[in-house]
Structures are given as structure tokens and as C-alpha cells.
Design an enzyme around this catalytic site. Structure first.
Site, mmCIF file in Angstrom:
data_model
loop_
_atom_site.group_PDB
_atom_site.id
_atom_site.type_symbol
_atom_site.label_atom_id
_atom_site.label_comp_id
_atom_site.label_asym_id
_atom_site.label_seq_id
_atom_site.Cartn_x
_atom_site.Cartn_y
_atom_site.Cartn_z
ATOM 1 N N LYS A 1 0.620 -0.986 -0.065
ATOM 2 C CA LYS A 1 0.099 -0.147 0.001
ATOM 3 C C LYS A 1 0.867 1.615 -0.115
ATOM 4 C CE LYS A 1 -3.943 2.117 2.845
ATOM 5 N NZ LYS A 1 -4.711 1.797 3.750
ATOM 6 N N SER B 1 -9.748 -0.489 6.544
ATOM 7 C CA SER B 1 -9.374 -0.011 5.224
ATOM 8 C C SER B 1 -8.583 -1.323 5.096
ATOM 9 C CB SER B 1 -7.958 0.320 5.485
ATOM 10 O OG SER B 1 -8.743 2.401 5.266
ATOM 11 N N SER C 1 -9.768 2.178 2.832
ATOM 12 C CA SER C 1 -8.768 2.560 1.839
ATOM 13 C C SER C 1 -7.838 1.886 0.801
ATOM 14 C CB SER C 1 -8.216 3.780 2.710
ATOM 15 O OG SER C 1 -7.309 3.237 3.374
HETATM 16 N N1 GLN Z 1 -13.329 4.453 5.860
HETATM 17 C C1 GLN Z 1 -12.652 4.000 7.089
HETATM 18 C C2 GLN Z 1 -11.710 6.329 6.866
HETATM 19 O O1 GLN Z 1 -12.820 6.604 5.773
HETATM 20 C C3 GLN Z 1 -11.422 3.878 8.017
HETATM 21 C C4 GLN Z 1 -10.040 4.194 6.738
HETATM 22 C C5 GLN Z 1 -8.885 3.072 7.636
HETATM 23 O O2 GLN Z 1 -9.078 2.488 7.966
HETATM 24 N N2 GLN Z 1 -8.040 3.609 7.065
HETATM 25 O O3 GLN Z 1 -11.720 6.675 7.980
#
Ligand code: GLN
Length: 487
Positions: A79, A178, A154
Site C-alpha cells: 500500500k 481499510s 482505503s
Molecule cells: N473508511 C474509514 C475512514 O475513512 C477507514 C479508513 C481506514 O481504515 N484507513 O476513515
């Protein structure tokens, strides 16, 4: 040969038996990338030359009769918010479009020590803020099950790469879901370890009390294998835990007899897509038939988890992202004539709108006069959420829930941010409590993968891995290839 379809553990066997070479394997995966990446768009950056050089090195080691680690010579994807020395790390933001890190994240150091191969860096929502990859500065990644749909986020690029055969294993990061949610949307396995199991050093900080790195893979065995490599204490991260790391692959027993699985009733109520519900009900019946005991439990503060997270995470983000001021590194507006003007212009132009929304929200909840009403209150609710889990775990060994209340949805950027935030309801409480959680493929609804989440006690990744493995081995969901249809 379609080597790109194999798992890391299958490929390791083949490498050791000299049936294939790492160079051959690495070429095979890059060929697959060349074939499908124009549709999937999983990657921000590829690093073919270095990957092939590393593959040749591993082949020499094997030829010399050296013992190799389970991930040696097996190409994976990282990532793009995890720092890789000399390889561009953008966080999918204009702000870091040209950042070439001068150091490796702790997990990268460990993976390099095991002689693995990095294919490239995968797309994400800008600074990991989002659930779709639509907030990426480099454009959206597409779901290999239907290219018109989001792959989740994400870590959507890492998940899409696995589902499309563009990497054998990958790393994501999980602050509120994410790793698990994109794994669920793309039919992969994704595990968020206990907070502190894996060093956060070199993972660009979003919300430091929640962030955790973990694997996204094709099956549970590979998830355990990657976990074995990346876990462990690190002097650079004071929140990494000085505890022994077990061999997680030893936990992979095909047996759930006597395990008590708790179903938190709050996770099966309003808002859950009936098709997802039906698949989970079947999974629960399967576990029962395999000898597990099912008990209903309650996590009464679940309804406050999303709002609690969306105060704490932006608050921490606003502090963490203050370093991107156009002075030390990152995008700089060159036209400004004073320092304050330069900082403002650099941040205005360098960040996308979702990141700015979070910075403003976070600054607001931390500001004097509002700190007690919002941030402090959220921290108190966080304690209640953690206590809910402690109580529930008095009655069971692990919890079973949906990973997401819905399956993958269309890429159109039209969804209201608040509606997207609400869909994090099943994954966020796990981060707030610091617990380990895994998403495993549980079946398909109208041809789209549905993930099941298993949540473990603190530092008990082994029980959820065992339960996930038992389920996986009893079904073939993880073996179905994504069709790359749609569009
Ligand atoms: N969807 C969540 C957010 O937008 C989680 C994102 C993540 O785990 N990096 O904060």
C-alpha cells in the site's frame, strides 16, 4: 503457466522443489499486470527492474542450496502509505506525489530480510481516508468482480491487485476497516492485527491510536504467513508490544469443535443488506454443523462507534497532517510571497477535499471550548466500547459479524460522505478497542463476494485464524477467480 493464480504457500513449495524460478514467477505476474492493469488500476507505481533483480538473487540462493523464508522470491504489493526506501511513496496524494523516502518502514525491513519481492505500490484513498479509493489523487481503482464497482478502501489497490492476480500477497493498513472492508468487497482474506502487534514505523500516520498494518491475501494460510514476517516489537514505535510472536501458521487447524462463537445482536439489525444477512446466517449454520457453539451477545454501545471514530480519527489526523506544510517535504506552492501564504497555498492545493474535511473537523473538535464537548466525550465513549467487548468475551471465544453491511457499490463519486461513513459500522469498533479482526470470503450475493468478520480477544489472532481457516477449507469461495467483468 498461470503462476499468478497461485497462493504464496503453493509457490514457495514450487520454488523450493525447483519446479519454477522466482524470475519466471515475477515475469508471470508482471505479464498479468500488463494484461489487466488498464482496467483495474490497482497500482500507483511499479518497480519491475528492482523486482526482477531481487528475483534473480533469490534464484541464486536456491541454486546454492540455501534455505529460504516462506515469502522469499514471492512477489507482493505494498500500500502506498507504507514507506519504501528509494521507491516513491505518495499516499495517493498530490502532496507527496514526488516523495522518495530515505528509509524503510519496519515491516518493509522485515520483508526485505526475508528476501521477498516488491512489485510496486498500490492505490488508496488519499492518506487512507475513505472506503472506496475514489479520493485518490491518481484516480479510482476498480473492483475485479465488476469493474464498474468500487474495490472498497482505503486499501482498495492492494485488494484489487490480489483479486485480479496482479500480486501474490499484499499489505494494507487499517484505521477503521481499510484492510477488512476491501478484502470483503473483492473476495480476499484481510487481517487487522491487535493494535501494537505490528510496528507503525514508516506507515504514514493517519490516526496513530488506531492505525495498524496487515496482510491482504488469497487465503488464510498466506495471511498467517505474512503476519509471521511483519509482527514484532520495534524500538521506533513505542506502541509496538514487547510480546512473543507465535508461529501463526500453527494455529491453522481444521477444527472449531467446542469454540464459542458470539453473535453481537447489534450487528445483525437495521441497515444490513438482506442478501449479506442470508449468507452470514448460512455461515453461522455451517459453524454450528462443524461443532462450534453459537451464543448471542450484546455490544450495547455499537450505535455510537461511528460518530466516536469520526471525532477521534480526524482529531489525530489534523495533528499528524500538520507536518505537510510545504517547508520540509511535500508539495510547495512556488508563487507565494510570504511563509504563511506559502503554507496555506501548499495545503490548499496539495490536499484533496476529503482530507481537508477531516483536518477541519479534527481541528474543530480539538479547539478550546469544544475539546471537552467532542474529543474528551469521544474518548470516554471509546472506553465504553472497549468494555462492551470485554464483557462479550466473557461469554465466547470470538465474535462473528458482517465485515460490511453491503457488497461493493458503483463507482460514481455521488455517495454522500456521511452515508459512506455509516457503512464502517462493523469494522470501526474493532479499531477503537484495539482488537484483531479478520475478513474471510463467506459466499456470493448476485455474483459479488461477501465477507465475514471474525473478531478476537486482544492478542488472540490465533483463534480467529483457526476459525477462518476451518471455514475456508470447508468451502471453495476463496478459489473462485474474479471475472473482470462489467464496464
Ligand atoms: N473508511 C474509514 C475512514 O475513512 C477507514 C479508513 C481506514 O481504515 N484507513 O476513515
Amino acid at each position: 503457466m498461470d503462476l499468478y493464480k497461485s497462493t504464496a504457500h503453493e509457490l514457495h513449495e514450487k520454488l523450493v522443489k525447483k519446479e519454477i524460478s522466482s524470475v519466471e514467477l515475477t515475469y508471470n505476474v508482471y505479464d498479468r499486470i500488463a494484461e489487466v492493469e488498464k482496467d483495474v488500476k490497482a497500482y500507483v507505481t511499479l518497480d519491475k527492474e528492482n523486482a526482477l533483480a531481487q528475483a534473480a538473487k533469490v534464484d541464486k540462493m536456491i541454486a546454492a542450496g540455501e534455505a529460504i523464508a516462506p515469502l522469499a522470491g514471492i512477489p507482493g504489493a505494498i500500500k502506498d502509505n507504507i514507506s519504501t526506501k528509494g521507491l516513491r511513496t505518495t499516499c495517493s496524494s498530490k502532496m507527496l506525489e514526488n516523495l522518495n523516502p530515505i528509509y524503510d518502514a519496519h515491516v518493509i525491513e522485515k520483508l526485505r530480510a526475508d528476501e521477498t519481492i516488491f512489485l510496486g505500490k498500490t492505490n488508496l484513498d488519499e492518506f487512507a481516508m475513505g472506503s472506496t479509493t475514489e479520493t485518490s489523487y491518481f484516480g479510482t481503482s476498480h473492483n475485479p468482480w465488476n469493474l464498474d464497482l468500487v474495490p472498497g478502501g482505503s486499501s482498495g489497490g492492494s485488494a484489487a491487485a490480489i483479486a485480479a492476480g496482479e500480486a501474490i500477497w499484499s499489505l494494507g493498513s487499517d484505521t477503521g476497516g481499510s484492510i477488512r472492508q476491501p478484502a470483503s468487497f473483492t473476495g480476499c482474506v484481510g487481517i487487522k492485527p491487535t493494535y501494537g502487534r505490528v510496528s507503525r514505523y514508516g506507515c504514514v500516520a493517519f490516526a496513530s491510536s488506531l492505525d495498524q498494518i496487515g496482510p491482504i491475501t488469497k487465503d488464510v494460510t498466506d495471511a498467517a504467513t505474512v503476519l509471521n514476517t511483519i509482527c514484532g516489537v520495534d524500538a521506533h514505535d513505542s506502541t509496538s508490544l514487547p510480546v512473543e510472536v507465535p508461529d501463526f501458521t500453527k494455529a491453522l487447524k481444521q477444527d472449531v469443535k467446542g469454540l464459542k462463537i458470539g453473535l453481537p445482536k447489534e450487528y445483525f439489525g437495521k441497515g444490513l443488506d438482506p442478501k449479506v444477512d442470508a449468507i452470514l446466517k448460512k455461515a453461522i449454520a455451517d459453524y454450528e454443523a462443524m461443532g462450534a457453539e453459537i451464543v448471542e451477545v450484546s455490544l450495547p454501545h455499537t450505535e455510537y462507534a461511528v460518530i466516536t471514530y469520526y471525532i477521534i480519527a480526524p482529531a489525530e489526523a489534523s495533528a499528524n497532517l500538520a507536518r505537510f506544510d510545504g517547508v520540509r517535504y511535500g508539495y510547495r506552492n512556488m508563487k507565494a510571497t510570504s511563509a504563511p501564504e506559502m503554507t496555506t497555498a501548499s495545503r490548499t492545493e496539495g490536499f484533496g477535499s476529503e482530507v481537508k474535511r477531516r483536518i477541519m473537523l479534527g481541528t474543530y473538535v480539538l479547539s478550546s471550548g469544544y475539546y471537552d464537548a467532542y474529543y474528551l466525550k469521544a474518548m470516554q465513549v471509546r472506553t465504553l466500547i472497549r468494555k462492551d467487548f470485554e464483557e462479550a468475551f466473557k461469554q465466547c471465544d470470538l465474535l462473528l459479524t458482517p465485515t460490511s453491511p453491503v457488497v461493493a457499490y458503483p463507482i460514481d463519486g455521488k455517495m454522500d460522505p456521511l452515508a459512506i461513513y455509516m457503512l464502517d459500522v462493523c469494522t470501526i469498533p474493532v479499531n477503537l478497542a484495539g482488537l484483531p479482526g479478520i475478513s474471510v470470503p463467506a459466499g456470493f450475493a448476485d455474483g459479488l463476494p461477501v465477507g465475514m468478520q471474525l473478531i478476537g480477544k486482544l492478542l488472540d489472532e490465533e483463534t480467529i485464524l483457526r476459525a477462518a481457516y476451518t471455514f475456508e477449507q470447508a468451502h471453495d469461495y476463496h478459489k473462485v477467480m474474479a471475472p473482470l467483468g462489467g464496464k
